[in-house]
Design a protein around this motif. Structure first.
Motif, PDB file in Angstrom:
ATOM      1  N   TYR A 216       0.914  -1.102   0.082  1.00  0.00           N
ATOM      2  CA  TYR A 216      -0.043  -0.101  -0.120  1.00  0.00           C
ATOM      3  C   TYR A 216       0.629   1.068   0.030  1.00  0.00           C
ATOM      4  O   TYR A 216       0.651   2.392  -0.795  1.00  0.00           O
ATOM      5  N   GLU A 217       1.875   1.135   0.710  1.00  0.00           N
ATOM      6  CA  GLU A 217       2.847   2.280   0.772  1.00  0.00           C
ATOM      7  C   GLU A 217       3.459   2.856  -0.569  1.00  0.00           C
ATOM      8  O   GLU A 217       3.502   3.840  -0.880  1.00  0.00           O
ATOM      9  N   GLU A 218       3.769   1.792  -1.320  1.00  0.00           N
ATOM     10  CA  GLU A 218       4.254   2.079  -2.750  1.00  0.00           C
ATOM     11  C   GLU A 218       3.351   2.639  -3.721  1.00  0.00           C
ATOM     12  O   GLU A 218       3.668   3.100  -4.528  1.00  0.00           O
ATOM     13  N   VAL A 219       1.998   2.313  -3.399  1.00  0.00           N
ATOM     14  CA  VAL A 219       1.077   2.640  -4.248  1.00  0.00           C
ATOM     15  C   VAL A 219      -0.015   3.934  -3.933  1.00  0.00           C
ATOM     16  O   VAL A 219      -0.261   4.658  -4.641  1.00  0.00           O
ATOM     17  N   SER A 220       0.351   4.149  -2.753  1.00  0.00           N
ATOM     18  CA  SER A 220      -0.484   5.229  -1.938  1.00  0.00           C
ATOM     19  C   SER A 220      -0.284   6.505  -2.484  1.00  0.00           C
ATOM     20  O   SER A 220       0.790   6.853  -2.864  1.00  0.00           O
ATOM     21  N   CYS A 221      -1.393   7.312  -2.942  1.00  0.00           N
ATOM     22  CA  CYS A 221      -1.223   8.622  -3.335  1.00  0.00           C
ATOM     23  C   CYS A 221      -0.615   8.717  -4.768  1.00  0.00           C
ATOM     24  O   CYS A 221      -0.140   9.956  -5.196  1.00  0.00           O
ATOM     25  N   LYS A 222      -0.720   7.786  -5.548  1.00  0.00           N
ATOM     26  CA  LYS A 222       0.130   7.825  -6.861  1.00  0.00           C
ATOM     27  C   LYS A 222      -0.909   7.753  -7.919  1.00  0.00           C
ATOM     28  O   LYS A 222      -1.973   7.050  -7.795  1.00  0.00           O
ATOM     29  N   TYR A 223      -0.408   8.086  -9.078  1.00  0.00           N
ATOM     30  CA  TYR A 223      -1.280   8.075 -10.480  1.00  0.00           C
ATOM     31  C   TYR A 223      -0.730   7.126 -11.222  1.00  0.00           C
ATOM     32  O   TYR A 223       0.377   6.729 -11.087  1.00  0.00           O
ATOM     33  N   PRO A 224      -1.612   6.543 -12.234  1.00  0.00           N
ATOM     34  CA  PRO A 224      -0.954   5.379 -13.229  1.00  0.00           C
ATOM     35  C   PRO A 224       0.113   5.876 -13.982  1.00  0.00           C
ATOM     36  O   PRO A 224       1.070   4.909 -13.971  1.00  0.00           O
ATOM     37  N   SER A 225       0.300   6.999 -14.235  1.00  0.00           N
ATOM     38  CA  SER A 225       1.604   7.338 -15.062  1.00  0.00           C
ATOM     39  C   SER A 225       2.902   7.393 -14.124  1.00  0.00           C
ATOM     40  O   SER A 225       4.071   7.158 -14.829  1.00  0.00           O
ATOM     41  N   GLU A 226       2.728   7.077 -12.906  1.00  0.00           N
ATOM     42  CA  GLU A 226       4.076   6.867 -11.998  1.00  0.00           C
ATOM     43  C   GLU A 226       4.413   5.568 -11.890  1.00  0.00           C
ATOM     44  O   GLU A 226       5.442   4.954 -11.267  1.00  0.00           O
ATOM     45  N   PHE A 227       3.507   4.441 -12.636  1.00  0.00           N
ATOM     46  CA  PHE A 227       3.921   3.095 -12.800  1.00  0.00           C
ATOM     47  C   PHE A 227       4.202   2.743 -14.127  1.00  0.00           C
ATOM     48  O   PHE A 227       3.839   3.158 -15.027  1.00  0.00           O
ATOM     49  N   SER A 228       4.976   1.256 -14.012  1.00  0.00           N
ATOM     50  CA  SER A 228       5.442   0.961 -15.489  1.00  0.00           C
ATOM     51  C   SER A 228       4.243  -0.068 -15.667  1.00  0.00           C
ATOM     52  O   SER A 228       3.278  -0.373 -15.063  1.00  0.00           O
ATOM     53  N   GLY A 229       4.144  -0.445 -17.224  1.00  0.00           N
ATOM     54  CA  GLY A 229       2.929  -1.357 -17.406  1.00  0.00           C
ATOM     55  C   GLY A 229       3.017  -2.557 -16.561  1.00  0.00           C
ATOM     56  O   GLY A 229       1.755  -2.918 -16.312  1.00  0.00           O
ATOM     57  N   GLY A 230       4.070  -3.117 -16.298  1.00  0.00           N
ATOM     58  CA  GLY A 230       4.218  -4.501 -15.594  1.00  0.00           C
ATOM     59  C   GLY A 230       3.391  -4.220 -14.164  1.00  0.00           C
ATOM     60  O   GLY A 230       2.823  -4.900 -13.665  1.00  0.00           O
ATOM     61  N   GLN A 231       4.128  -3.047 -13.557  1.00  0.00           N
ATOM     62  CA  GLN A 231       3.642  -2.783 -12.210  1.00  0.00           C
ATOM     63  C   GLN A 231       1.995  -2.487 -12.333  1.00  0.00           C
ATOM     64  O   GLN A 231       1.299  -2.909 -11.299  1.00  0.00           O
ATOM     65  N   LEU A 232       1.429  -1.777 -13.197  1.00  0.00           N
ATOM     66  CA  LEU A 232      -0.033  -1.543 -13.332  1.00  0.00           C
ATOM     67  C   LEU A 232      -0.812  -2.834 -13.660  1.00  0.00           C
ATOM     68  O   LEU A 232      -1.758  -2.978 -13.146  1.00  0.00           O
ATOM     69  N   GLN A 233      -0.135  -3.826 -14.292  1.00  0.00           N
ATOM     70  CA  GLN A 233      -1.029  -4.856 -14.823  1.00  0.00           C
ATOM     71  C   GLN A 233      -0.820  -5.606 -13.367  1.00  0.00           C
ATOM     72  O   GLN A 233      -1.800  -6.376 -12.889  1.00  0.00           O
ATOM     73  N   ARG A 234       0.096  -5.594 -12.573  1.00  0.00           N
ATOM     74  CA  ARG A 234       0.329  -6.407 -10.981  1.00  0.00           C
ATOM     75  C   ARG A 234      -0.718  -5.721 -10.291  1.00  0.00           C
ATOM     76  O   ARG A 234      -1.500  -6.094  -9.532  1.00  0.00           O
ATOM     77  N   ILE A 235      -0.815  -4.314 -10.162  1.00  0.00           N
ATOM     78  CA  ILE A 235      -1.824  -3.571  -9.506  1.00  0.00           C
ATOM     79  C   ILE A 235      -3.260  -3.930  -9.729  1.00  0.00           C
ATOM     80  O   ILE A 235      -4.301  -4.131  -8.899  1.00  0.00           O
ATOM     81  N   SER A 236      -3.820  -4.204 -11.125  1.00  0.00           N
ATOM     82  CA  SER A 236      -4.908  -4.627 -11.568  1.00  0.00           C
ATOM     83  C   SER A 236      -5.063  -6.142 -11.070  1.00  0.00           C
ATOM     84  O   SER A 236      -6.294  -6.448 -10.729  1.00  0.00           O
ATOM     85  N   ILE A 237      -4.123  -6.798 -11.010  1.00  0.00           N
ATOM     86  CA  ILE A 237      -4.333  -8.291 -10.382  1.00  0.00           C
ATOM     87  C   ILE A 237      -4.686  -8.134  -8.977  1.00  0.00           C
ATOM     88  O   ILE A 237      -5.612  -8.721  -8.476  1.00  0.00           O
ATOM     89  N   ALA A 238      -3.862  -7.053  -8.303  1.00  0.00           N
ATOM     90  CA  ALA A 238      -4.201  -6.924  -6.654  1.00  0.00           C
ATOM     91  C   ALA A 238      -5.581  -6.681  -6.514  1.00  0.00           C
ATOM     92  O   ALA A 238      -6.534  -7.156  -5.479  1.00  0.00           O
ATOM     93  N   ARG A 239      -5.953  -5.819  -7.474  1.00  0.00           N
ATOM     94  CA  ARG A 239      -7.591  -5.146  -7.188  1.00  0.00           C
ATOM     95  C   ARG A 239      -8.300  -6.291  -7.435  1.00  0.00           C
ATOM     96  O   ARG A 239      -9.310  -6.462  -6.842  1.00  0.00           O
ATOM     97  N   ALA A 240      -8.253  -7.301  -8.614  1.00  0.00           N
ATOM     98  CA  ALA A 240      -8.992  -8.175  -8.752  1.00  0.00           C
ATOM     99  C   ALA A 240      -9.100  -9.460  -7.632  1.00  0.00           C
ATOM    100  O   ALA A 240     -10.133 -10.111  -7.381  1.00  0.00           O
ATOM    101  N   LEU A 241      -8.132  -9.303  -6.919  1.00  0.00           N
ATOM    102  CA  LEU A 241      -8.009 -10.385  -5.650  1.00  0.00           C
ATOM    103  C   LEU A 241      -8.676  -9.816  -4.276  1.00  0.00           C
ATOM    104  O   LEU A 241      -9.177 -10.601  -3.429  1.00  0.00           O
ATOM    105  N   LEU A 242      -9.047  -8.583  -4.383  1.00  0.00           N
ATOM    106  CA  LEU A 242      -9.985  -8.113  -3.504  1.00  0.00           C
ATOM    107  C   LEU A 242     -11.144  -8.987  -3.070  1.00  0.00           C
ATOM    108  O   LEU A 242     -11.350  -9.278  -1.800  1.00  0.00           O
TER     109      LEU A 242
END
Ligand code: ATP
Ligand code: MG
Length: 318
Positions: free
Chosen positions: A140-166
């Motif tokens: 959460y610390e690494e993602v908190s208060c950040k916008y999509p442009s601050e991540f790479s495509g690979g990171q964003l895809q991992r973030i969308s997987i994390a969200r799917a896991l909720l």
């Protein structure tokens, strides 16, 4: 044997063209397969063979023309929305399209938590978000208060997987999840599927053009050609010793998915594609190096060869 998802005789017919020259194509033609709990099952095949259409029907975005889908013992096309929220989550191709560039990514997590009432307060919500992000190698610390442009495509895809896991899904439907991710980062995303399967018992329907990642993560694979599954079995058998002439060809040269192609794209078919859809007999006959007389007459059924199902006359007892 327990089946988490079972697709039986799935068919989807699309009508293309103008009023004067209408053509009906069987984009998905009598497709059957199942996915076990904690299994990674791959659908592979060249562009237009029907992979996304199958995913969209499973997710309830599209109605099948015929056939049934059974999830966790519950059959019927009508309650798909229920399965969806209960246990099936989708991972899409374009991680940049999933997130609005002007919204902080954490807001998507809070939104899902609110919609599904997954936490009683902010503190509990953050704990849950952190847990799911840690499952994909972030926090959460690494993602908190950040916008999509601050991540790479690979990171964003991992973030969308994390969200799917909720929602603690049992099945992830991932349609070309790494085709827009840098080649060097693809493994890190695909590896995650393996980890989720092993640690959380999640199953994945992995749709891809990339046979290398498919080989690495899948338990079983189905190879599709023009709406039909032509070969299906354990991945090490199908990709190391392919039986169907199409699988052999595919292994030599599989074109990359075109990331500009979208679901709302204008649908056009080349002349060869039209002909292949209309073909009586095996649809691959026109391109097959091993074609026989009978192949042009009737589509072969399945024959089992050493645990692999293949639809090719070469393997029929004569
Ligand atoms: N909404 C639609 N209307 C008409 N035809 C469609 C529609 N969606 C898909 N098709 C056609 O159905 C066939 C299968 O398309 P689908 O998108 O499922 O293939 P795919 O295997 O996912 O391809 P790709 O690898 O390019 O993503 C194609 O010939 C496509 O043109
Ligand atoms: Mg597709």
């Amino acid at each position: 044997m327990e089946k988490l998802l079972e697709v039986e005789h799935l068919t989807k017919v699309f009508t293309l063209g103008s009023l004067l020259s209408r053509i009906r194509i069987r984009a998905v033609d009598d497709v059957s397969f199942y996915i076990r709990p904690a299994e990674i099952f791959t659908l592979a095949g060249e562009s237009g063979c029907g992979k996304t259409t199958i995913a969209r029907i499973i997710l309830g975005f599209e109605e099948p023309t015929a056939g049934t889908i059974t999830y966790s013992g519950k059959r019927d096309a009508k309650n798909k929305k229920v399965w969806f929220t209960e246990g099936i989550q989708a991972i899409f191709q374009d991680p940049f399209g999933t997130f609005n560039p002007l919204r902080m990514v954490e807001r998507y997590f809070f939104e899902t938590i609110r919609n599904y009432r997954l936490a009683r307060n902010q503190e509990e919500a953050i704990r849950l978000i952190d847990e799911k992000l840690k499952a994909v190698g972030l926090s959460y610390e690494e993602v908190s208060c950040k916008y999509p442009s601050e991540f790479s495509g690979g990171q964003l895809q991992r973030i969308s997987i994390a969200r799917a896991l909720l929602t603690d899904p049992k099945l992830l439907v991932a349609d070309e999840p790494v085709s827009m991710v840098d080649a060097s980062l693809r493994m890190s995303v695909v590896n995650l599927f393996k980890k989720l399967k092993e640690e959380m018992g999640v199953s994945v329907l992995y749709i891809t053009h990339d046979l290398a990642t498919a080989y690495y993560v899948s338990d079983r694979i189905a190879i599709m050609f023009r709406g039909n599954i032509v070969e299906m079995g354990p991945v090490e058998k199908v990709l190391i010793r392919p039986l169907h002439p199409y699988t052999r060809l595919l292994r030599e040269s599989i074109p990359e998915a075109d990331p500009r192609q979208r679901w709302d794209k204008k649908i056009t078919l080349t002349e060869t594609e039209y002909q292949e859809y209309l073909r009586v007999g095996c649809k691959f006959a026109g391109r097959c190096p091993d074609v026989m007389e009978i192949c042009r007459k009737e589509m072969p059924g399945y024959v089992e060869v050493d645990g692999v199902l293949v639809r090719c006359y070469k393997y029929f007892p004569s």
